[in-house]
Design a protein around this motif. Sequence first.
Motif, PDB file in Angstrom:
ATOM      1  N   VAL A  64      -2.754   4.442   7.230  1.00  0.00           N
ATOM      2  CA  VAL A  64      -3.088   5.137   6.047  1.00  0.00           C
ATOM      3  C   VAL A  64      -4.110   6.821   6.290  1.00  0.00           C
ATOM      4  CG1 VAL A  64      -5.091   5.756   4.310  1.00  0.00           C
ATOM      5  CG2 VAL A  64      -3.781   3.718   4.111  1.00  0.00           C
TER       6      VAL A  64
ATOM      7  N   VAL B 103       0.773  -1.109  -0.369  1.00  0.00           N
ATOM      8  CA  VAL B 103      -0.274  -0.501  -0.124  1.00  0.00           C
ATOM      9  C   VAL B 103       0.894   1.374   0.182  1.00  0.00           C
ATOM     10  CG1 VAL B 103      -1.650   1.163   1.471  1.00  0.00           C
ATOM     11  CG2 VAL B 103      -1.989  -1.468   0.420  1.00  0.00           C
TER      12      VAL B 103
ATOM     13  N   LEU C  18      -3.601   2.940  -3.568  1.00  0.00           N
ATOM     14  CA  LEU C  18      -3.359   2.342  -2.760  1.00  0.00           C
ATOM     15  C   LEU C  18      -3.942   0.794  -2.375  1.00  0.00           C
ATOM     16  CD1 LEU C  18      -4.811   5.890  -0.102  1.00  0.00           C
ATOM     17  CD2 LEU C  18      -2.164   4.511  -0.676  1.00  0.00           C
TER      18      LEU C  18
ATOM     19  N   PRO D 224       1.659   4.141   1.661  1.00  0.00           N
ATOM     20  CA  PRO D 224       0.757   5.312   1.963  1.00  0.00           C
ATOM     21  C   PRO D 224       2.630   6.363   1.929  1.00  0.00           C
ATOM     22  CG  PRO D 224       0.622   4.663   4.233  1.00  0.00           C
ATOM     23  CD  PRO D 224       2.045   3.123   3.583  1.00  0.00           C
TER      24      PRO D 224
ATOM     25  N   SER E 171      -5.764   0.690   7.491  1.00  0.00           N
ATOM     26  CA  SER E 171      -6.386   2.341   6.742  1.00  0.00           C
ATOM     27  C   SER E 171      -6.856   3.171   8.075  1.00  0.00           C
ATOM     28  CB  SER E 171      -8.101   1.540   6.927  1.00  0.00           C
ATOM     29  OG  SER E 171      -8.068   0.783   6.011  1.00  0.00           O
TER      30      SER E 171
ATOM     31  N   ALA F 150      -9.441   6.371   3.026  1.00  0.00           N
ATOM     32  CA  ALA F 150      -8.834   5.648   4.415  1.00  0.00           C
ATOM     33  C   ALA F 150     -10.302   4.795   5.440  1.00  0.00           C
ATOM     34  CB  ALA F 150      -9.415   6.539   5.697  1.00  0.00           C
TER      35      ALA F 150
ATOM     36  N   SER G 166       0.436  14.273   6.025  1.00  0.00           N
ATOM     37  CA  SER G 166       1.294  14.248   4.757  1.00  0.00           C
ATOM     38  C   SER G 166       1.943  16.174   4.641  1.00  0.00           C
ATOM     39  CB  SER G 166       0.535  14.399   3.898  1.00  0.00           C
ATOM     40  OG  SER G 166      -0.574  15.096   3.746  1.00  0.00           O
TER      41      SER G 166
ATOM     42  N   LEU H 174      -1.992  10.705   6.181  1.00  0.00           N
ATOM     43  CA  LEU H 174      -2.506  11.811   4.604  1.00  0.00           C
ATOM     44  C   LEU H 174      -2.631  12.711   5.921  1.00  0.00           C
ATOM     45  CD1 LEU H 174      -4.844   9.661   2.738  1.00  0.00           C
ATOM     46  CD2 LEU H 174      -2.479  10.835   2.124  1.00  0.00           C
TER      47      LEU H 174
END
Length: 210
Positions: free
Chosen positions: A160, A18, A124, A20, A157, A47, A167, A164
């Motif tokens: 993620v 994935v 993802l 991320p 999830s 997510a 980020s 994010l």
Amino acid sequence: MLDYADYIKIFIGLLAIVNPFGAIPLFISITADQNEKQHKQTINLVAISVAIILLVTLFFGELLLRFFGITIDSFRVGGGILILLMAISMLHAKTSLLKQTNAEANESAQKESVAIVPLAIPLLAGPGAISAVILAANKSHAVSHYFTIAAGILLLSLIVWILLHLSPWISKRLGITGINVFTRIMGLILAAIAIEFIANGLKGIFPILA
């Protein structure tokens, strides 16, 4: 039911696929024109979408293989090759075209909502992640096995979602070079996992190799 070490290995492999961290630069680029509310909504939807896609794959992926008459050993070889190609791209710090083509990237910039396509799928929860989940699910048919993997997907999830949200901070602190270094490390781990998938699949197809 597998050992805890096996479930940790499955989770790390899925996290590497994935990736991320590697998606952060593209995520920042795609969502650059969104306000704070839209930004949060996009992250939440990404997510949730990743969780739903992988959970559906976990519980119904093997049924789909049976429907098309594909053996799990053949899928191990095919999925292993797919994951190996992704790993090679990651070792070069590139976003694999197996996840997203240039045309898809350009098209995404014109869409109002990019959370599901292309961020959740295929960036993802793409073909590699879907293949890995199906192969992991096939390792045991115990109910506890499926729910343990499901818990790992939910944790993934959540990771993620957190990454994010962070980020902008991660991008400033690590920069493109730092993210690329992490991507290469994940690619190396992924390459080893892919070779194992291919080897086990070949042993199943050609028992003489066992």
